[in-house]
Design a protein around this motif. Structure first.
Motif, PDB file in Angstrom:
ATOM      1  N   GLU A 376     -44.261 -52.494  24.315  1.00 49.33           N
ATOM      2  CA  GLU A 376     -44.515 -51.003  25.203  1.00 49.33           C
ATOM      3  C   GLU A 376     -43.263 -51.201  26.216  1.00 49.33           C
ATOM      4  OE1 GLU A 376     -46.111 -48.572  24.613  1.00 49.33           O
ATOM      5  OE2 GLU A 376     -47.384 -49.550  22.855  1.00 49.33           O
ATOM      6  N   LYS A 377     -42.619 -49.882  26.650  1.00 46.75           N
ATOM      7  CA  LYS A 377     -41.621 -50.065  27.420  1.00 46.75           C
ATOM      8  C   LYS A 377     -41.808 -50.476  28.729  1.00 46.75           C
ATOM      9  CE  LYS A 377     -38.872 -48.410  24.423  1.00 46.75           C
ATOM     10  NZ  LYS A 377     -37.580 -48.794  23.873  1.00 46.75           N
ATOM     11  N   HIS A 378     -43.270 -50.435  29.346  1.00 45.98           N
ATOM     12  CA  HIS A 378     -43.518 -50.801  30.453  1.00 45.98           C
ATOM     13  C   HIS A 378     -43.864 -52.293  30.766  1.00 45.98           C
ATOM     14  CE1 HIS A 378     -47.343 -50.538  28.800  1.00 45.98           C
ATOM     15  NE2 HIS A 378     -47.799 -51.387  29.629  1.00 45.98           N
ATOM     16  N   ASN A 380     -42.600 -56.249  31.300  1.00 44.73           N
ATOM     17  CA  ASN A 380     -41.534 -56.623  31.835  1.00 44.73           C
ATOM     18  C   ASN A 380     -41.493 -58.213  31.285  1.00 44.73           C
ATOM     19  OD1 ASN A 380     -39.044 -56.979  33.063  1.00 44.73           O
ATOM     20  ND2 ASN A 380     -39.887 -57.667  34.904  1.00 44.73           N
ATOM     21  N   GLN A 405     -36.030 -55.455  33.083  1.00 42.66           N
ATOM     22  CA  GLN A 405     -36.090 -54.006  32.715  1.00 42.66           C
ATOM     23  C   GLN A 405     -34.706 -53.303  32.755  1.00 42.66           C
ATOM     24  OE1 GLN A 405     -39.799 -52.533  34.349  1.00 42.66           O
ATOM     25  NE2 GLN A 405     -40.732 -52.756  32.256  1.00 42.66           N
ATOM     26  N   HIS A 408     -33.217 -52.784  29.409  1.00 43.27           N
ATOM     27  CA  HIS A 408     -33.820 -52.135  28.516  1.00 43.27           C
ATOM     28  C   HIS A 408     -34.494 -52.889  27.386  1.00 43.27           C
ATOM     29  CE1 HIS A 408     -32.637 -47.833  30.270  1.00 43.27           C
ATOM     30  NE2 HIS A 408     -32.196 -48.751  30.913  1.00 43.27           N
TER      31      HIS A 408
END
Length: 532
Positions: A376-378, A380, A405, A408
Motif C-alpha cells: 500500500e502507498k501509505h 513507509n 516515501q 515513491h
C-alpha cells in the motif's frame, strides 16, 4: 566513420543454416549518379555564393580579393591552434563534422533490394536486416539503452517501426555509436577485461574497447544481443530455450568467459539462472535454480566464485508483465556458488512485499540493494539496504526523518563508488537521484531529475594531448545519471561536505553539496547505464 547494417531476424543456428543455402553469386547494383550530380551542384552553388558575396565586398572595398577567403580560413585555424582550449574545441568541431558526414552517408545510401538482402553479402555480415549501427571513431565510456531514438526513415526496415536502441557514449557525454533494436532493452552488461599492472594506459584502452557488451531485452523478452563495445555492431542474437524467458539482467564471471542470466521457467514459474559460454558464441551450457521467484538483477561477488541474486519474489507468466502474487510474494537475496549452483546463503527482507530488485557491489564485498515496494502507498519502508556475507539481516541506510516515501516506493538503479565510499540511487517515479555517504550511511542530498533511471560511476578526465581517458579520481569524480528526457547529468560531490558529514553524522548536508552538469540529447534514455 562507418555505417553498418545488422540483423537479428534469426538465431545463430538458424543463420548458419541459411548461410549454407545462400548462393555465392552477388549481382552488383549499378552505381547511382545521384551522389555525383549533387556533389557537382553543391560545388557550383558554393562557387556562386562566394562570387555574389565577393561582388558585394568589391562594391564597398575595392581592394578586396578572393585570396581573402583563403587567408581568413588559415587565420581561424591558427586562432584555434593557439587557444588554450583549442584541442577541446577542435574535438567538438570534428565531432560535428563526423555527424554531418554520417547524415550524408545515410542520405545517399543505396537501398537494398530483397534479392541483395538474401545474397552472399549476408553471409559476411550475419546481422544485416533489423539492426542499423551509426558509428564514429571515438572511445566509448558508457553504454545505455534508449527507449526513443531519433528516427531516420532511410535506415528503418519497413517491418520495424519502433525506435528502440542502444548507444555508446564517450567521456564528453557525446554519442559515439547508436544501434537500433527490434524491441525495448533493459540491462547493459560489459565483459570484464584484464591487463598487466605494468601495462600503459593506451594498452588498457585498446583492451577496453575490444570487449563484448550484452544487451538484455526487457522482461519478459526471449532474446538478448551481443554487441562490440567499440563499434556497436551486433555480433550475436541469442534466443531463450523452450519454456524460458529472460528477466532483463545478466552478469559476467570475472574472467569474462561465462555469462549468467536471470530466467523464468514458464511452466513452474520458478526462477532460473542460465549459464552461457562467451567463448562459444554464447551457447547455453548449464542452468541453476535461483532459489526464489522472479529473479531480477544478479552480480558477481569480488571473490569470483559467488553469484549474488535479487529474487524479486513476483510471479509472471510467459510474455506477460502482470504480477500474479503480490499478496503472497516472497523476495530474497541469494548467494550462489557460480560453479555448481549450490545455495550458500539466503536473506529475506522485513516485509514480504519489499521486492529485492537492483544490486551494486562494493569492492569490500558489501552488496547495495535497491527495493521496489509492492504494498500500500501509505506504508513507509526503507528502500536502500546493504548486506555482507554472514550478516543475519539487511541494514538500511539512514534517511532523514525516515522519509523514504519521497522515492515513491521505487528504486530504479544503484551505483557505488568504492574509492570514495559513495552510493547513488535513482527513482524515475520520485523524479530524483540521491547520494549517500557510506561511511556515515547518511543521505548527502537528493537532486531533482525527472524520469531519471540509469546511474553509473563517473571517474576520469580527457587528456587533451592524447585524447585518452585516464582515471583521475582526485580531480573529477562523482556519478552520471541518465533520464527519459535525454539528459546525461554529472553529479559532482563537494569533498568538504563529505568531510563535514563524517564529522557531524547528525547534520543534513546543505543544498550545495552536489553540483550538477547536464548534457541533453534528442533521445529518451532507458533504465540502465553501464560504464566500461
Amino acid at each position: 566513420m562507418a555505417i553498418i547494417k545488422a540483423s537479428t531476424a534469426a538465431s545463430v543456428a538458424e543463420l548458419a543454416t541459411d548461410m549454407d543455402q545462400q548462393s555465392p553469386q552477388l549481382k552488383a547494383k549499378p552505381f547511382s549518379h545521384e551522389l555525383l550530380t549533387t556533389s557537382i551542384l553543391t560545388v557550383l552553388g558554393t562557387a556562386t555564393f562566394v562570387g555574389i558575396h565577393h561582388r558585394y565586398r568589391k562594391q564597398h572595398r575595392p581592394d578586396a580579393s578572393l585570396q581573402d577567403y583563403v587567408s581568413g580560413i588559415y587565420t581561424q585555424l591558427n586562432v584555434l591552434q593557439s587557444a588554450s582550449h583549442s584541442r577541446s574545441t577542435l574535438r567538438h568541431f570534428c565531432y560535428a563534422c563526423q555527424q554531418a558526414a554520417s547524415t550524408l552517408q545515410q542520405v545517399y545510401r543505396l537501398p537494398m533490394t530483397d534479392k541483395q538482402s538474401s545474397s552472399h553479402d549476408l553471409a559476411t555480415n550475419d546481422f544485416s536486416v533489423m539492426h542499423t549501427t551509426t558509428m564514429l571513431t571515438r572511445p566509448v565510456c558508457w553504454v545505455s539503452g534508449v527507449a526513443s531514438m531519433p528516427k531516420d526513415i532511410s535506415l528503418l526496415d519497413e517491418n520495424n517501426e519502433n525506435d528502440f536502441g542502444v548507444v555508446g557514449i564517450d567521456a564528453n557525454r557525446e554519442i559515439v555509436w547508436q544501434t537500433t533494436m527490434p524491441e525495448r532493452v533493459h540491462d547493459i552488461v560489459v565483459q570484464p577485461v584484464f591487463s598487466d599492472q605494468d601495462s600503459t594506459v593506451n594498452d588498457h584502452l585498446n583492451n577496453h574497447q575490444s570487449r563484448d557488451v550484452v544487451v538484455m531485452g526487457r522482461r519478459p523478452s526471449e532474446k538478448f544481443w551481443v554487441l562490440d563495445t567499440a563499434t556497436g555492431q551486433v555480433k550475436f542474437a541469442i534466443s531463450s530455450v523452450t519454456n524460458r524467458h529472460f528477466y532483463g539482467h545478466a552478469c559476467y564471471s570475472l574472467d569474462g568467459s561465462k555469462l549468467y542470466v536471470t530466467e523464468n521457467d514458464t511452466l513452474s514459474l520458478d526462477g532460473k539462472i542460465g549459464v552461457y559460454a562467451a567463448d562459444s558464441a554464447y551457447q547455453k551450457i548449464a542452468e541453476f535454480n535461483s532459489y526464489g521467484i522472479g529473479p531480477h538483477e544478479l552480480i558477481m561477488h569480488p571473490n569470483g566464485g559467488t553469484l549474488v541474486i535479487a529474487n524479486g519474489g513476483i510471479k509472471t507468466e510467459q510474455a506477460s508483465r502482470e504480477e500474479l502474487n503480490l499478496d503472497t510474494m516472497h523476495p530474497s537475496l541469494v548467494y550462489l556458488n557460480r560453479h555448481d549452483g549450490s545455495l550458500l546463503e539466503q536473506i529475506t527482507p522485513e516485509h514480504n512485499q519489499m521486492s529485492v530488485r537492483h544490486l551494486a557491489m562494493h569492492d569490500d564485498g558489501t552488496v547495495m540493494i535497491g527495493i521496489q515496494f509492492q504494498g500500500e502507498k501509505h506504508i513507509n519502508v526503507p528502500l536502500v539496504l546493504t548486506h555482507k556475507r554472514g550478516d543475519i539481516n539487511f541494514t538500511p541506510l539512514i534517511m532523514p526523518n525516515n522519509q523514504w516515501q519521497r522515492f515513491h516506493q521505487y528504486i530504479a538503479s544503484v551505483a557505488v563508488d568504492s574509492e570514495r565510499n559513495l552510493l547513488c540511487v535513482t527513482t524515475p517515479i520520485g523524479g530524483c537521484a540521491a547520494l549517500f555517504d557510506l561511511t556515515t550511511r547518511v543521505l548527502i542530498n537528493s537532486i531533482s531529475l525527472p524520469d531519471c533511471a540509469g546511474a553509473s560511476v563517473y571517474s576520469g578526465k580527457i587528456d587533451s594531448d592524447n585524447d585518452v581517458v585516464k582515471a583521475n579520481i582526485g580531480q573529477q569524480s562523482g556519478f552520471i545519471v541518465s533520464d527519459g528526457q535525454g539528459q546525461l547529468t554529472r553529479l559532482n560531490i563537494n569533498e568538504l561536505t563529505i568531510l563535514d558529514s563524517e564529522l557531524n553524522s547528525d547534520t543534513i548536508a546543505k543544498n550545495d553539496a552536489i553540483g550538477t552538469d547536464s548534457k541533453c540529447h534528442m533521445m529518451s534514455f532507458d533504465n540502465h547505464l553501464q560504464a566500461l
